[in-house]
Design a protein around this motif. Structure first.
Motif: not given
Length: 215
Positions: A207-215
């Motif tokens: 449900x939180x895929x689009x809010x995951x931290x990315x680098x």
């Protein structure tokens, strides 16, 4: 550019950690060595190239390392039929693909084990790693780095795992990591090792895929 999910497999997508602990216990007992299963569980997520020394000492690795790994494989093989995907594993992978993530499965398991797990979660055809791909497994960053080279994301990435060893490998590869409790590790220790978020189950993470931290 496409964002990439680097997904651990054992303990994250398929429920194997306790099977691995029992298989290692039986492997050690074949050589009259007793390692408590709680200690073995704490090491699951490491590759077999590191686990023997970590739980039993360098002298056991020198004297019996290869024999123990062969005994572990013999003990684990009959358990393959018992392995089941964790609830939400297929839904997570499917949702990530639908949202145009590049998805790669980063496992340090044996290749035929990984292929079996891919079938269980309906992910046959997705890029994946195995212990055959690297000289050093987790907590070394090699598997994460090889996994990234297997996809043409070109954008940002995040590692999703279940153990402190996943956290350490992600940190050494310079990537953020999000963890599940499904491997049996506690939230506090996962956060201490660098997890920016910890989920109880895969559907909540999905449900939180689009809010995951990315680098």
């Amino acid at each position: 550019m496409t964002n990439t999910l680097v997904l651990d497999v054992d303990g994250t997508l398929v429920d194997t950690n306790y099977h691995h602990a029992v298989a290692w216990f039986r492997a050690f007992r074949r050589f009259d060595i007793t390692v408590p299963t709680w200690r073995l569980h704490r090491a699951i997520g490491m590759g077999g190239d590191k686990l023997v020394a970590a739980v039993a000492g360098d002298h056991v690795e020198r004297e019996r390392g290869d024999d123990l790994r062969q005994a572990w494989e013999a003990a684990f093989e009959p358990m393959l039929a018992e392995i089941r995907p964790l609830e939400g594993a297929h839904r997570l992978v499917a949702a990530a693909l639908e949202q145009d993530f590049a998805v790669v499965l980063a496992s340090s398991g044996k290749r035929h084990h990984v292929d079996h797990y891919l079938k269980l979660i309906d992910a046959v055809g997705l890029p994946s790693t195995s212990s055959d791909d690297v000289e050093e497994t987790k907590p070394a960053p090699d598997l994460v780095e090889v996994a990234l080279r297997k996809v043409d994301g070109g954008g940002r990435a995040v590692v999703i795992g279940d153990s402190v060893w996943d956290c350490d490998a992600a940190r050494r590869a310079g990537l953020p990591v999000v963890c599940l409790r499904t491997g049996g590790f506690g939230e506090a220790e996962l956060r201490e090792h660098g997890a920016s978020a910890v989920y109880e189950e895969l559907d909540r993470l999905r449900a939180d895929l689009t809010d995951l931290p990315m680098a």
